[in-house]
Write a protein that holds these residues in place. Structure first.
Motif, PDB file in Angstrom:
ATOM      1  N   LEU A   1      -2.097 -10.683  -0.326  1.00  0.00           N
ATOM      2  CA  LEU A   1      -2.181  -9.843  -1.520  1.00  0.00           C
ATOM      3  C   LEU A   1      -3.382  -8.915  -1.478  1.00  0.00           C
ATOM      4  O   LEU A   1      -3.312  -7.754  -1.897  1.00  0.00           O
ATOM      5  CB  LEU A   1      -2.258 -10.717  -2.772  1.00  0.00           C
ATOM      6  N   ILE A   2      -4.494  -9.412  -0.955  1.00  0.00           N
ATOM      7  CA  ILE A   2      -5.736  -8.645  -0.999  1.00  0.00           C
ATOM      8  C   ILE A   2      -5.884  -7.707   0.195  1.00  0.00           C
ATOM      9  O   ILE A   2      -6.308  -6.557   0.042  1.00  0.00           O
ATOM     10  CB  ILE A   2      -6.938  -9.601  -1.096  1.00  0.00           C
ATOM     11  N   PHE A   3      -5.504  -8.179   1.390  1.00  0.00           N
ATOM     12  CA  PHE A   3      -5.786  -7.398   2.592  1.00  0.00           C
ATOM     13  C   PHE A   3      -4.557  -6.784   3.255  1.00  0.00           C
ATOM     14  O   PHE A   3      -4.643  -5.700   3.835  1.00  0.00           O
ATOM     15  CB  PHE A   3      -6.517  -8.267   3.621  1.00  0.00           C
ATOM     16  N   ASP A   4      -3.416  -7.466   3.217  1.00  0.00           N
ATOM     17  CA  ASP A   4      -2.264  -7.030   4.009  1.00  0.00           C
ATOM     18  C   ASP A   4      -1.133  -6.412   3.197  1.00  0.00           C
ATOM     19  O   ASP A   4      -0.228  -5.808   3.772  1.00  0.00           O
ATOM     20  CB  ASP A   4      -1.696  -8.216   4.806  1.00  0.00           C
ATOM     21  N   GLN A   5      -1.140  -6.574   1.886  1.00  0.00           N
ATOM     22  CA  GLN A   5      -0.050  -6.036   1.074  1.00  0.00           C
ATOM     23  C   GLN A   5      -0.073  -4.511   1.126  1.00  0.00           C
ATOM     24  O   GLN A   5      -1.091  -3.890   0.814  1.00  0.00           O
ATOM     25  CB  GLN A   5      -0.194  -6.503  -0.377  1.00  0.00           C
ATOM     26  N   PRO A   6       1.041  -3.864   1.521  1.00  0.00           N
ATOM     27  CA  PRO A   6       1.056  -2.398   1.611  1.00  0.00           C
ATOM     28  C   PRO A   6       0.874  -1.746   0.239  1.00  0.00           C
ATOM     29  O   PRO A   6       1.471  -2.169  -0.751  1.00  0.00           O
ATOM     30  CB  PRO A   6       2.449  -2.094   2.176  1.00  0.00           C
ATOM     31  N   ARG A   7       0.033  -0.725   0.197  1.00  0.00           N
ATOM     32  CA  ARG A   7      -0.169   0.084  -1.009  1.00  0.00           C
ATOM     33  C   ARG A   7      -0.296   1.542  -0.598  1.00  0.00           C
ATOM     34  O   ARG A   7      -0.690   1.836   0.525  1.00  0.00           O
ATOM     35  CB  ARG A   7      -1.444  -0.328  -1.754  1.00  0.00           C
ATOM     36  N   PHE A   8       0.010   2.433  -1.534  1.00  0.00           N
ATOM     37  CA  PHE A   8      -0.222   3.848  -1.261  1.00  0.00           C
ATOM     38  C   PHE A   8      -1.057   4.447  -2.385  1.00  0.00           C
ATOM     39  O   PHE A   8      -1.116   3.920  -3.495  1.00  0.00           O
ATOM     40  CB  PHE A   8       1.110   4.601  -1.104  1.00  0.00           C
ATOM     41  N   TYR A   9      -1.690   5.561  -2.077  1.00  0.00           N
ATOM     42  CA  TYR A   9      -2.485   6.292  -3.061  1.00  0.00           C
ATOM     43  C   TYR A   9      -2.678   7.713  -2.539  1.00  0.00           C
ATOM     44  O   TYR A   9      -2.554   7.943  -1.323  1.00  0.00           O
ATOM     45  CB  TYR A   9      -3.837   5.595  -3.301  1.00  0.00           C
ATOM     46  N   PRO A  10      -2.909   8.690  -3.433  1.00  0.00           N
ATOM     47  CA  PRO A  10      -2.934   8.603  -4.896  1.00  0.00           C
ATOM     48  C   PRO A  10      -1.548   8.845  -5.480  1.00  0.00           C
ATOM     49  O   PRO A  10      -0.641   9.285  -4.775  1.00  0.00           O
ATOM     50  CB  PRO A  10      -3.890   9.737  -5.266  1.00  0.00           C
TER      51      PRO A  10
ATOM     52  N   THR B   1      -2.217  17.369  -1.116  1.00  0.00           N
ATOM     53  CA  THR B   1      -2.085  17.589   0.328  1.00  0.00           C
ATOM     54  C   THR B   1      -1.650  16.344   1.098  1.00  0.00           C
ATOM     55  O   THR B   1      -0.856  16.439   2.030  1.00  0.00           O
ATOM     56  CB  THR B   1      -3.415  18.083   0.935  1.00  0.00           C
ATOM     57  N   THR B   2      -2.151  15.165   0.706  1.00  0.00           N
ATOM     58  CA  THR B   2      -1.945  13.972   1.532  1.00  0.00           C
ATOM     59  C   THR B   2      -1.782  12.730   0.664  1.00  0.00           C
ATOM     60  O   THR B   2      -2.443  12.594  -0.367  1.00  0.00           O
ATOM     61  CB  THR B   2      -3.148  13.755   2.479  1.00  0.00           C
ATOM     62  N   ILE B   3      -0.884  11.826   1.085  1.00  0.00           N
ATOM     63  CA  ILE B   3      -0.857  10.479   0.520  1.00  0.00           C
ATOM     64  C   ILE B   3      -1.246   9.505   1.630  1.00  0.00           C
ATOM     65  O   ILE B   3      -1.030   9.770   2.818  1.00  0.00           O
ATOM     66  CB  ILE B   3       0.511  10.102  -0.083  1.00  0.00           C
ATOM     67  N   TYR B   4      -1.832   8.382   1.228  1.00  0.00           N
ATOM     68  CA  TYR B   4      -2.380   7.424   2.184  1.00  0.00           C
ATOM     69  C   TYR B   4      -1.785   6.039   1.946  1.00  0.00           C
ATOM     70  O   TYR B   4      -1.468   5.667   0.815  1.00  0.00           O
ATOM     71  CB  TYR B   4      -3.902   7.332   2.031  1.00  0.00           C
ATOM     72  N   PHE B   5      -1.679   5.271   3.037  1.00  0.00           N
ATOM     73  CA  PHE B   5      -1.331   3.856   2.965  1.00  0.00           C
ATOM     74  C   PHE B   5      -2.535   3.052   3.429  1.00  0.00           C
ATOM     75  O   PHE B   5      -3.292   3.501   4.299  1.00  0.00           O
ATOM     76  CB  PHE B   5      -0.131   3.531   3.860  1.00  0.00           C
ATOM     77  N   ASN B   6      -2.708   1.856   2.870  1.00  0.00           N
ATOM     78  CA  ASN B   6      -3.823   1.018   3.314  1.00  0.00           C
ATOM     79  C   ASN B   6      -3.542   0.355   4.658  1.00  0.00           C
ATOM     80  O   ASN B   6      -4.462  -0.065   5.356  1.00  0.00           O
ATOM     81  CB  ASN B   6      -4.157  -0.047   2.262  1.00  0.00           C
TER      82      ASN B   6
ATOM     83  N   LYS C   1      10.163  11.351   6.307  1.00  0.00           N
ATOM     84  CA  LYS C   1      10.197   9.932   6.629  1.00  0.00           C
ATOM     85  C   LYS C   1       9.525   9.707   7.973  1.00  0.00           C
ATOM     86  O   LYS C   1       9.391  10.621   8.792  1.00  0.00           O
ATOM     87  CB  LYS C   1      11.618   9.384   6.633  1.00  0.00           C
ATOM     88  N   GLY C   2       9.082   8.481   8.178  1.00  0.00           N
ATOM     89  CA  GLY C   2       8.388   8.165   9.414  1.00  0.00           C
ATOM     90  C   GLY C   2       7.630   6.866   9.287  1.00  0.00           C
ATOM     91  O   GLY C   2       7.921   6.029   8.424  1.00  0.00           O
ATOM     92  N   ARG C   3       6.614   6.712  10.108  1.00  0.00           N
ATOM     93  CA  ARG C   3       5.762   5.518  10.085  1.00  0.00           C
ATOM     94  C   ARG C   3       4.336   5.975  10.351  1.00  0.00           C
ATOM     95  O   ARG C   3       4.046   6.542  11.412  1.00  0.00           O
ATOM     96  CB  ARG C   3       6.220   4.505  11.135  1.00  0.00           C
ATOM     97  N   ALA C   4       3.443   5.763   9.396  1.00  0.00           N
ATOM     98  CA  ALA C   4       2.084   6.281   9.529  1.00  0.00           C
ATOM     99  C   ALA C   4       1.171   5.621   8.506  1.00  0.00           C
ATOM    100  O   ALA C   4       1.615   4.834   7.661  1.00  0.00           O
ATOM    101  CB  ALA C   4       2.074   7.794   9.332  1.00  0.00           C
ATOM    102  N   LYS C   5      -0.109   5.967   8.584  1.00  0.00           N
ATOM    103  CA  LYS C   5      -1.077   5.501   7.598  1.00  0.00           C
ATOM    104  C   LYS C   5      -1.427   6.602   6.610  1.00  0.00           C
ATOM    105  O   LYS C   5      -1.933   6.329   5.520  1.00  0.00           O
ATOM    106  CB  LYS C   5      -2.346   4.987   8.289  1.00  0.00           C
ATOM    107  N   GLU C   6      -1.184   7.863   6.987  1.00  0.00           N
ATOM    108  CA  GLU C   6      -1.340   8.973   6.053  1.00  0.00           C
ATOM    109  C   GLU C   6      -0.252  10.005   6.307  1.00  0.00           C
ATOM    110  O   GLU C   6       0.194  10.188   7.437  1.00  0.00           O
ATOM    111  CB  GLU C   6      -2.724   9.602   6.149  1.00  0.00           C
TER     112      GLU C   6
END
Length: 297
Positions: free
Chosen positions: A163-172, A177-182, A199-204
């Motif tokens: 929940l704290i470290f591995d759960q995927p989240r996005f922001y903002p 210009t950009t959205i980010y995943f943790n 669509k794709g696979r990335a961290k931003e």
């Protein structure tokens, strides 16, 4: 006589089944019922006061040996994860305050949320949570849903770590210009007409080319919305970047504060942002779709 016995048995079964039905049978995914007990000073302590935190409700009594043996592990787990928004809410089913307080001192319980209503097994919380015995535990999500029931310490720590470290989240949730995943995530962005536009696979992910509007983002079995906005001609500024108590914006705006794991800490509107309650560390400030970083001293 036989008729009297039959009537007595029917009445017994009725009252017995009625008593059983007062016990709530909660399941994983259910909303955790709110309740209020009193802390050591007699002040109200409710589950709802901890909304937005990951909460372990720990039901126990001073005379329950397995309960007391759990406390050293809870002490260690609490100290490991407390700075990440984890709280333990211990609820005693004792009927004597002195017995409860002495057990707290003897077990060196250091988490602040300890409560009792001195009703023992007649407490409303017993029926609310369907308690049959102690120890009993319920892990509650930040949204107030039940995640685990009576899990051992290994399962608890594994869930907390996810929940704290591995759960995927996005922001903002508002981006220009950009959205980010943790964490690196597989994603699909759909416009208001239902067409997949990215669509794709990335961290931003760059969303600069998308027209302004609301989009649906699906990633790692989650579906959420975000708003694409145009960059302002005069970007907003803020100070300081190393802050102890308050951030000042160059003009009034909606703002969002995220931690390094992409979790929204809080949001608001104005020209000043009170950050005194944030733990030390790096945070992200989103205003008008742009992400800025700052360090909380």
């Amino acid at each position: 006589m036989k008729h009297l016995i039959a009537i007595w048995l029917l009445l017994f079964c009725f009252f017995f089944s009625s008593a059983e039905n007062t016990q709530t049978q909660l399941a994983i995914g259910d909303k955790a019922p709110d309740f209020t007990v009193q802390d050591q000073s007699g002040k109200p302590l409710s589950l709802s006061s901890l909304r937005g935190k990951i909460v372990l409700i720990n039901f126990w009594t001073a005379s329950c040996e397995p309960c007391r043996l759990n406390h050293p592990d809870l002490y260690r787990i609490y100290n490991t994860y407390k700075s990440y928004g984890f709280e333990v809410l211990s609820v005693s089913l004792d009927t004597k305050k002195e017995t409860w307080v002495n057990a707290l001192k003897m077990d060196r319980i250091n988490w602040p949320n300890n409560g009792i209503d001195l009703q023992g097994w007649n407490s409303k919380v017993v029926s609310l949570y369907g308690l049959k015995s102690t120890p009993g535990s319920f892990l509650i999500s930040e949204e107030g849903n039940i995640l685990q029931i009576n899990q051992d310490k290994i399962a608890l720590e594994q869930t907390l770590h996810y929940l704290i470290f591995d759960q995927p989240r996005f922001y903002p949730v508002v981006a220009n210009t950009t959205i980010y995943f943790n964490v690196i995530s597989k994603y699909n962005i759909v416009d208001s007409k239902g067409y997949s536009v990215l669509k794709g696979r990335a961290k931003e992910v760059s969303v600069a080319a998308l027209p302004p509007g609301e989009y649906t983002l699906t990633y790692e079995n989650k579906t959420e919305k975000f708003l694409k906005v145009q960059p302002e001609q005069t970007p907003i500024t803020f100070y300081p970047t190393r802050v102890e108590d308050e951030i000042t914006l160059s003009r009034e705006a909606d703002y969002y504060i995220y931690n390094q794991r992409g979790k929204l800490e809080f949001k608001g509107n104005g020209t000043t942002i009170d950050v005194k309650k944030l733990p030390l560390g790096v945070y992200y400030l989103c205003v008008e779709g742009t992400i800025h970083s700052f360090f909380k001293k």
